[in-house]
Design an enzyme around this catalytic site. Structure first.
Site, PDB file in Angstrom:
ATOM      1  N   ASP A   9      34.593  26.033  50.286  1.00 41.64           N
ATOM      2  CA  ASP A   9      34.849  24.853  51.127  1.00 41.64           C
ATOM      3  C   ASP A   9      35.145  23.681  50.199  1.00 41.64           C
ATOM      4  O   ASP A   9      34.871  23.742  49.001  1.00 41.64           O
ATOM      5  CB  ASP A   9      33.623  24.519  52.007  1.00 41.64           C
ATOM      6  CG  ASP A   9      33.866  23.292  52.884  1.00 41.64           C
ATOM      7  OD1 ASP A   9      34.938  23.228  53.520  1.00 41.64           O
ATOM      8  OD2 ASP A   9      33.009  22.392  52.930  1.00 41.64           O
ATOM      9  N   SER A  10      35.664  22.607  50.789  1.00 41.33           N
ATOM     10  CA  SER A  10      35.917  21.417  49.982  1.00 41.33           C
ATOM     11  C   SER A  10      34.613  20.725  49.585  1.00 41.33           C
ATOM     12  O   SER A  10      34.630  19.828  48.752  1.00 41.33           O
ATOM     13  CB  SER A  10      36.791  20.436  50.777  1.00 41.33           C
ATOM     14  OG  SER A  10      36.092  20.048  51.942  1.00 41.33           O
ATOM     15  N   GLY A  42      41.014  16.717  53.624  1.00 40.81           N
ATOM     16  CA  GLY A  42      41.707  16.524  54.901  1.00 40.81           C
ATOM     17  C   GLY A  42      42.940  15.632  54.873  1.00 40.81           C
ATOM     18  O   GLY A  42      43.844  15.804  55.664  1.00 40.81           O
ATOM     19  N   CYS A  72      36.547  26.613  55.402  1.00 42.53           N
ATOM     20  CA  CYS A  72      37.119  25.269  55.459  1.00 42.53           C
ATOM     21  C   CYS A  72      38.360  25.375  56.334  1.00 42.53           C
ATOM     22  O   CYS A  72      39.275  26.169  56.028  1.00 42.53           O
ATOM     23  CB  CYS A  72      37.486  24.813  54.049  1.00 42.53           C
ATOM     24  SG  CYS A  72      38.347  23.232  53.984  1.00 42.53           S
ATOM     25  N   ASN A  73      38.402  24.616  57.402  1.00 38.25           N
ATOM     26  CA  ASN A  73      39.545  24.694  58.318  1.00 38.25           C
ATOM     27  C   ASN A  73      40.832  24.206  57.653  1.00 38.25           C
ATOM     28  O   ASN A  73      41.902  24.773  57.856  1.00 38.25           O
ATOM     29  CB  ASN A  73      39.274  23.837  59.553  1.00 38.25           C
ATOM     30  CG  ASN A  73      38.186  24.426  60.428  1.00 38.25           C
ATOM     31  OD1 ASN A  73      38.464  25.161  61.365  1.00 38.25           O
ATOM     32  ND2 ASN A  73      36.944  24.127  60.122  1.00 38.25           N
ATOM     33  N   GLU A 151      29.306  14.040  53.720  1.00 41.70           N
ATOM     34  CA  GLU A 151      29.113  14.242  52.276  1.00 41.70           C
ATOM     35  C   GLU A 151      28.112  13.236  51.702  1.00 41.70           C
ATOM     36  O   GLU A 151      27.477  13.501  50.696  1.00 41.70           O
ATOM     37  CB  GLU A 151      30.447  14.157  51.522  1.00 41.70           C
ATOM     38  CG  GLU A 151      31.387  15.340  51.757  1.00 41.70           C
ATOM     39  CD  GLU A 151      30.990  16.621  51.009  1.00 41.70           C
ATOM     40  OE1 GLU A 151      30.305  16.551  49.979  1.00 41.70           O
ATOM     41  OE2 GLU A 151      31.370  17.718  51.498  1.00 41.70           O
ATOM     42  N   CYS A 184      36.228  21.631  61.933  1.00 37.76           N
ATOM     43  CA  CYS A 184      35.960  21.281  60.537  1.00 37.76           C
ATOM     44  C   CYS A 184      34.534  21.729  60.290  1.00 37.76           C
ATOM     45  O   CYS A 184      33.638  21.425  61.097  1.00 37.76           O
ATOM     46  CB  CYS A 184      36.096  19.782  60.317  1.00 37.76           C
ATOM     47  SG  CYS A 184      35.514  19.262  58.691  1.00 37.76           S
ATOM     48  N   THR A 185      34.322  22.450  59.201  1.00 39.48           N
ATOM     49  CA  THR A 185      32.989  23.032  58.987  1.00 39.48           C
ATOM     50  C   THR A 185      31.936  21.988  58.600  1.00 39.48           C
ATOM     51  O   THR A 185      30.749  22.294  58.571  1.00 39.48           O
ATOM     52  CB  THR A 185      33.046  24.152  57.925  1.00 39.48           C
ATOM     53  OG1 THR A 185      33.687  23.631  56.747  1.00 39.48           O
ATOM     54  CG2 THR A 185      33.798  25.355  58.441  1.00 39.48           C
ATOM     55  N   HIS A 186      32.381  20.761  58.324  1.00 42.44           N
ATOM     56  CA  HIS A 186      31.398  19.689  58.100  1.00 42.44           C
ATOM     57  C   HIS A 186      30.780  19.223  59.428  1.00 42.44           C
ATOM     58  O   HIS A 186      29.667  18.698  59.436  1.00 42.44           O
ATOM     59  CB  HIS A 186      32.050  18.466  57.446  1.00 42.44           C
ATOM     60  CG  HIS A 186      32.265  18.594  55.969  1.00 42.44           C
ATOM     61  ND1 HIS A 186      33.179  19.461  55.412  1.00 42.44           N
ATOM     62  CD2 HIS A 186      31.674  17.936  54.926  1.00 42.44           C
ATOM     63  CE1 HIS A 186      33.150  19.321  54.099  1.00 42.44           C
ATOM     64  NE2 HIS A 186      32.251  18.416  53.772  1.00 42.44           N
TER      65      HIS A 186
HETATM   66  N1  DGL Z   1      35.044  21.482  55.776  1.00 43.29           N
HETATM   67  C1  DGL Z   1      36.436  21.137  55.670  1.00 43.29           C
HETATM   68  C2  DGL Z   1      37.172  21.630  56.905  1.00 43.29           C
HETATM   69  O1  DGL Z   1      36.637  22.489  57.586  1.00 43.29           O
HETATM   70  C3  DGL Z   1      36.510  19.680  55.373  1.00 43.29           C
HETATM   71  C4  DGL Z   1      37.816  19.218  54.951  1.00 43.29           C
HETATM   72  C5  DGL Z   1      37.873  18.008  54.072  1.00 43.29           C
HETATM   73  O2  DGL Z   1      37.471  18.131  52.925  1.00 43.29           O
HETATM   74  O3  DGL Z   1      38.425  17.008  54.511  1.00 43.29           O
HETATM   75  O4  DGL Z   1      38.282  21.242  57.207  1.00 43.29           O
END
Ligand code: DGL
Length: 275
Positions: A9-10, A42, A72-73, A151, A184-186
């Site tokens: 993930d990011s 994103g 991560c989407n 974050e 978004c996984t966040h």
């Molecule tokens: N968790 C990432 C997602 O699902 C976050 C993306 C980001 O870093 O902006 O898209």
């Protein structure tokens, strides 16, 4: 040694997926990498997202993972097909599982999708949802402020609620929208706040459960499931600050799961500076 499932993930968002993988697949070892130093992805260009994702993937391939979960989407939207084509291990993302879960739940056939700018503008959810059910109505919304908030560990409280309320205003009281995909996984880390803003009549969907169950099926089909009676310890890496990553991991995993993780700093072979 038992080969691990790689999860990327990011940043900390993929922890929500890793948590569900640990719950559904307790014998499987996880290797997680969050590119916290370059998060968020994103708002980045497709070229940057692809390059950063490949750098993460190479880090985990060097550790001999047996499968890759793109948790991560944004990375899924821009790299899934390429990674599935190029890698000789199974690769899945989080968008198809999220879309499938939403279709199972909606009764009104009107689904909201929130995600990063990259994910929403890629229309990956619209395509995935329409492929499963052509007549579905979709209300998409980009929420660029949510990832930086998560974050920083701001997950609840008055500031989080005010920001979520302001951002989600266009989706509130949308006629017959009964399901909202956290694309978004966040965002599952803000789930309680999002639910309180959207009200109890909207079912909130995160793709973690469906993604973990698809991972299980794929490992089984490929004969890659671990049948040994092991109690794996999991290695988690971040490219950013250990302290905040640690705090958020503790919030997501809680004990006793949290004590099965070791969290370390990773340095990637990068082609370009972070920002
Ligand atoms: N968790 C990432 C997602 O699902 C976050 C993306 C980001 O870093 O902006 O898209």
């Amino acid at each position: 040694m038992e080969r691990a499932i790689g999860v990327i993930d990011s940043g900390v968002g993929g922890l929500t997926v890793a948590h569900e993988l640990m719950r559904q697949l307790p014998k499987e070892k996880l290797l997680y990498l969050g590119d916290t130093a370059r998060c968020p992805y994103g708002h980045r260009t497709p070229k940057e997202i692809k390059m950063f994702t490949w750098e993460m993937v190479k880090f985990l391939l060097d550790k001999d993972i047996k499968m890759l979960v793109i948790a991560c989407n944004t990375a899924t939207a821009f790299t899934l097909e390429e990674l599935q084509r190029e890698l000789d291990i199974p690769v899945i993302g989080v968008i198809q599982p999220g879309a499938r879960a939403a279709i199972k739940f909606t009764q009104s056939n009107h689904v909201g999708v929130i995600g990063t700018q990259g994910t929403i503008y890629s229309e990956a959810y619209t395509k995935a949802l329409k492929t499963i059910k052509a007549e579905i109505r979709i209300s998409p919304l980009a929420c660029p402020s949510f990832v930086p908030m998560v974050e920083q560990g701001i997950l609840s409280g008055p500031d989080a609620k005010a920001e979520v309320r302001k951002t989600l205003f266009p989706l509130q009281n949308k006629e017959y929208m009964d399901t909202l995909i956290l694309g978004c996984t966040h965002y599952p880390l803000l789930k309680d706040t999002i639910q309180s803003v959207m009200g109890e009549n909207v079912t909130i969907i995160s793709s973690s459960e469906e993604t973990a169950s698809e991972t299980s099926t794929i490992l089984e089909v490929h004969g890659l499931l671990n049948h040994e009676d092991t109690h794996p310890s999991h290695q988690f890496y971040t490219t950013g600050e250990l302290k905040v990553f640690n705090q958020i991991a503790r919030t997501v995993f809680k004990e006793p799961s949290y004590s099965k993780l070791t969290i370390q700093k990773a340095s990637l072979n990068t082609n370009q500076d972070a920002s």
